[in-house]
Design a protein around this motif. Structure first.
Motif, PDB file in Angstrom:
ATOM      1  N   TYR A  57       0.827  -1.206   0.000  1.00 31.77           N
ATOM      2  CA  TYR A  57       0.000   0.000   0.000  1.00 31.77           C
ATOM      3  C   TYR A  57       0.861   1.255   0.000  1.00 31.77           C
ATOM      4  CZ  TYR A  57      -3.893  -3.120   1.105  1.00 31.77           C
ATOM      5  OH  TYR A  57      -4.833  -4.117   1.070  1.00 31.77           O
ATOM      6  N   LEU A  58       1.933   1.224   0.760  1.00 27.38           N
ATOM      7  CA  LEU A  58       2.847   2.366   0.796  1.00 27.38           C
ATOM      8  C   LEU A  58       3.488   2.582  -0.581  1.00 27.38           C
ATOM      9  CD1 LEU A  58       4.060   4.483   2.699  1.00 27.38           C
ATOM     10  CD2 LEU A  58       5.859   2.847   3.217  1.00 27.38           C
ATOM     11  N   ALA A  59       3.868   1.508  -1.241  1.00 29.87           N
ATOM     12  CA  ALA A  59       4.458   1.609  -2.580  1.00 29.87           C
ATOM     13  C   ALA A  59       3.439   2.156  -3.577  1.00 29.87           C
ATOM     14  CB  ALA A  59       4.974   0.243  -3.030  1.00 29.87           C
ATOM     15  N   LEU A  60       2.187   1.728  -3.475  1.00 31.02           N
ATOM     16  CA  LEU A  60       1.159   2.237  -4.382  1.00 31.02           C
ATOM     17  C   LEU A  60       0.870   3.713  -4.127  1.00 31.02           C
ATOM     18  CD1 LEU A  60      -1.354  -0.744  -4.537  1.00 31.02           C
ATOM     19  CD2 LEU A  60       0.280  -0.012  -6.282  1.00 31.02           C
ATOM     20  N   ALA A  61       0.890   4.121  -2.877  1.00 31.25           N
ATOM     21  CA  ALA A  61       0.699   5.546  -2.565  1.00 31.25           C
ATOM     22  C   ALA A  61       1.842   6.380  -3.149  1.00 31.25           C
ATOM     23  CB  ALA A  61       0.613   5.747  -1.051  1.00 31.25           C
ATOM     24  N   ALA A  62       3.058   5.869  -3.041  1.00 31.63           N
ATOM     25  CA  ALA A  62       4.203   6.579  -3.628  1.00 31.63           C
ATOM     26  C   ALA A  62       4.090   6.622  -5.149  1.00 31.63           C
ATOM     27  CB  ALA A  62       5.509   5.905  -3.206  1.00 31.63           C
ATOM     28  N   THR A  63       3.545   5.578  -5.744  1.00 33.63           N
ATOM     29  CA  THR A  63       3.357   5.554  -7.197  1.00 33.63           C
ATOM     30  C   THR A  63       2.341   6.602  -7.627  1.00 33.63           C
ATOM     31  OG1 THR A  63       3.889   3.207  -7.225  1.00 33.63           O
ATOM     32  CG2 THR A  63       2.728   4.081  -9.151  1.00 33.63           C
ATOM     33  N   ALA A  64       1.250   6.705  -6.894  1.00 35.54           N
ATOM     34  CA  ALA A  64       0.248   7.727  -7.211  1.00 35.54           C
ATOM     35  C   ALA A  64       0.860   9.123  -7.093  1.00 35.54           C
ATOM     36  CB  ALA A  64      -0.956   7.584  -6.287  1.00 35.54           C
ATOM     37  N   LEU A  65       1.634   9.342  -6.053  1.00 39.80           N
ATOM     38  CA  LEU A  65       2.314  10.628  -5.886  1.00 39.80           C
ATOM     39  C   LEU A  65       3.277  10.887  -7.043  1.00 39.80           C
ATOM     40  CD1 LEU A  65       2.943  13.094  -4.039  1.00 39.80           C
ATOM     41  CD2 LEU A  65       4.765  11.690  -3.044  1.00 39.80           C
ATOM     42  N   ALA A  66       3.991   9.865  -7.467  1.00 38.08           N
ATOM     43  CA  ALA A  66       4.946  10.018  -8.571  1.00 38.08           C
ATOM     44  C   ALA A  66       4.233  10.386  -9.868  1.00 38.08           C
ATOM     45  CB  ALA A  66       5.757   8.738  -8.743  1.00 38.08           C
ATOM     46  N   TRP A  67       3.095   9.772 -10.148  1.00 42.82           N
ATOM     47  CA  TRP A  67       2.368  10.094 -11.378  1.00 42.82           C
ATOM     48  C   TRP A  67       1.752  11.485 -11.306  1.00 42.82           C
ATOM     49  CZ3 TRP A  67       2.923   8.051 -15.928  1.00 42.82           C
ATOM     50  CH2 TRP A  67       3.396   6.746 -16.025  1.00 42.82           C
ATOM     51  N   LEU A  68       1.361  11.897 -10.118  1.00 45.80           N
ATOM     52  CA  LEU A  68       0.774  13.234  -9.981  1.00 45.80           C
ATOM     53  C   LEU A  68       1.832  14.341 -10.028  1.00 45.80           C
ATOM     54  CD1 LEU A  68      -1.886  12.533  -7.215  1.00 45.80           C
ATOM     55  CD2 LEU A  68      -2.308  13.028  -9.627  1.00 45.80           C
ATOM     56  N   ARG A  69       2.940  14.140  -9.348  1.00 47.26           N
ATOM     57  CA  ARG A  69       3.965  15.182  -9.230  1.00 47.26           C
ATOM     58  C   ARG A  69       4.956  15.212 -10.379  1.00 47.26           C
ATOM     59  NH1 ARG A  69       4.190  19.103  -5.420  1.00 47.26           N
ATOM     60  NH2 ARG A  69       6.407  18.857  -5.649  1.00 47.26           N
ATOM     61  N   ALA A  93       9.523   9.666  -8.420  1.00 45.03           N
ATOM     62  CA  ALA A  93       9.697   8.453  -9.225  1.00 45.03           C
ATOM     63  C   ALA A  93      10.664   7.491  -8.542  1.00 45.03           C
ATOM     64  CB  ALA A  93      10.195   8.820 -10.624  1.00 45.03           C
ATOM     65  N   ALA A  94      11.749   8.043  -8.001  1.00 41.22           N
ATOM     66  CA  ALA A  94      12.723   7.205  -7.295  1.00 41.22           C
ATOM     67  C   ALA A  94      12.099   6.588  -6.045  1.00 41.22           C
ATOM     68  CB  ALA A  94      13.954   8.029  -6.924  1.00 41.22           C
ATOM     69  N   LEU A  95      11.289   7.358  -5.339  1.00 40.31           N
ATOM     70  CA  LEU A  95      10.614   6.837  -4.142  1.00 40.31           C
ATOM     71  C   LEU A  95       9.670   5.694  -4.507  1.00 40.31           C
ATOM     72  CD1 LEU A  95      10.077   7.152  -1.076  1.00 40.31           C
ATOM     73  CD2 LEU A  95       8.238   8.737  -1.699  1.00 40.31           C
ATOM     74  N   ALA A  96       8.893   5.867  -5.567  1.00 39.69           N
ATOM     75  CA  ALA A  96       7.970   4.812  -6.000  1.00 39.69           C
ATOM     76  C   ALA A  96       8.731   3.553  -6.389  1.00 39.69           C
ATOM     77  CB  ALA A  96       7.116   5.305  -7.165  1.00 39.69           C
ATOM     78  N   ALA A  97       9.806   3.708  -7.145  1.00 39.35           N
ATOM     79  CA  ALA A  97      10.589   2.542  -7.568  1.00 39.35           C
ATOM     80  C   ALA A  97      11.254   1.872  -6.370  1.00 39.35           C
ATOM     81  CB  ALA A  97      11.634   2.962  -8.604  1.00 39.35           C
ATOM     82  N   ALA A  98      11.787   2.664  -5.456  1.00 41.02           N
ATOM     83  CA  ALA A  98      12.462   2.092  -4.285  1.00 41.02           C
ATOM     84  C   ALA A  98      11.472   1.352  -3.383  1.00 41.02           C
ATOM     85  CB  ALA A  98      13.170   3.192  -3.499  1.00 41.02           C
ATOM     86  N   LEU A  99      10.333   1.960  -3.115  1.00 43.70           N
ATOM     87  CA  LEU A  99       9.337   1.283  -2.281  1.00 43.70           C
ATOM     88  C   LEU A  99       8.744   0.079  -3.002  1.00 43.70           C
ATOM     89  CD1 LEU A  99       7.552   4.297  -0.571  1.00 43.70           C
ATOM     90  CD2 LEU A  99       9.160   2.677   0.447  1.00 43.70           C
ATOM     91  N   GLY A 100       8.672   0.160  -4.325  1.00 45.65           N
ATOM     92  CA  GLY A 100       8.225  -1.001  -5.095  1.00 45.65           C
ATOM     93  C   GLY A 100       9.196  -2.160  -4.978  1.00 45.65           C
ATOM     94  N   ALA A 145       4.518  -0.750  -8.594  1.00 50.48           N
ATOM     95  CA  ALA A 145       5.222   0.455  -8.160  1.00 50.48           C
ATOM     96  C   ALA A 145       6.637   0.513  -8.726  1.00 50.48           C
ATOM     97  CB  ALA A 145       5.263   0.507  -6.634  1.00 50.48           C
ATOM     98  N   LEU A 146       7.341  -0.610  -8.719  1.00 49.82           N
ATOM     99  CA  LEU A 146       8.690  -0.643  -9.284  1.00 49.82           C
ATOM    100  C   LEU A 146       8.662  -0.316 -10.770  1.00 49.82           C
ATOM    101  CD1 LEU A 146      11.715  -1.192  -9.085  1.00 49.82           C
ATOM    102  CD2 LEU A 146      11.215  -3.624  -9.322  1.00 49.82           C
ATOM    103  N   LEU A 147       7.738  -0.917 -11.491  1.00 53.04           N
ATOM    104  CA  LEU A 147       7.643  -0.667 -12.927  1.00 53.04           C
ATOM    105  C   LEU A 147       7.280   0.792 -13.211  1.00 53.04           C
ATOM    106  CD1 LEU A 147       7.613  -1.714 -15.837  1.00 53.04           C
ATOM    107  CD2 LEU A 147       5.199  -2.277 -15.494  1.00 53.04           C
ATOM    108  N   ALA A 148       6.282   1.303 -12.520  1.00 51.32           N
ATOM    109  CA  ALA A 148       5.860   2.688 -12.761  1.00 51.32           C
ATOM    110  C   ALA A 148       6.975   3.674 -12.389  1.00 51.32           C
ATOM    111  CB  ALA A 148       4.598   2.996 -11.958  1.00 51.32           C
ATOM    112  N   GLY A 149       7.630   3.446 -11.260  1.00 54.81           N
ATOM    113  CA  GLY A 149       8.724   4.328 -10.871  1.00 54.81           C
ATOM    114  C   GLY A 149       9.877   4.279 -11.853  1.00 54.81           C
ATOM    115  N   ALA A 150      10.203   3.080 -12.338  1.00 57.24           N
ATOM    116  CA  ALA A 150      11.295   2.940 -13.306  1.00 57.24           C
ATOM    117  C   ALA A 150      10.942   3.625 -14.620  1.00 57.24           C
ATOM    118  CB  ALA A 150      11.606   1.466 -13.541  1.00 57.24           C
TER     119      ALA A 150
END
Length: 136
Positions: free
Chosen positions: A67-79, A85-92, A107-112
């Motif tokens: 859930y934390l990784a998905l929240a970071a992914t949503a933030l990465a796509w919004l911001r 992006a690095a946060l989403a990939a790292a948490l993924g 999350a890893l794929l989206a962040g990458a």
């Protein structure tokens, strides 16, 4: 791409690798060994690392890491920033290694993808500025 930007991108990827390595260490050295689980369960006054082990196990059983990784992914796509992006990939990577497969992989794929897209966008922007002709 400027040297500063290249350094920031390399630091972002290093953070992703570090998160994956930390999760692998937690998984293989703290969570999976049966002797550690038995030691924590049998101890009247368990060592301090047993609390960390318990939190890690609860984290993946409740899919908290996912859930934390998905929240970071949503933030990465919004911001659309390098650090998000690095946060989403790292948490993924962290979630993926600690048994939260679907959400961690997403999350890893989206962040990458966002990291690579940011790098190529900056590189193309830099080339466009180099080829710009001054107006007479």
């Amino acid at each position: 791409m400027s040297e500063r930007r290249r350094g920031a991108l390399m630091l972002a990827w290093a953070g992703v690798l570090l998160a994956g390595a930390l999760a692998a260490w937690l998984r293989y050295q703290l969570v999976e060994p049966p002797a550690l689980a038995e030691r924590c369960a049998a101890a009247i006054d368990p060592p301090a690392w047993c609390a960390l082990r318990t939190r890690v196990v609860e984290g993946f059983l409740n899919n908290s890491f996912g859930y934390l990784a998905l929240a970071a992914t949503a933030l990465a796509w919004l911001r659309q920033r390098l650090w998000t992006a690095a946060l989403a990939a790292a948490l993924g990577a962290f979630a993926l290694e600690l048994y939260c497969y679907q959400s961690g992989a997403l999350a890893l794929l989206a962040g990458a993808v966002l990291l690579v897209r940011d790098a190529t966008r900056r590189e193309q922007h830099g080339r466009a500025e180099q080829h710009a002709q001054p107006q007479p």
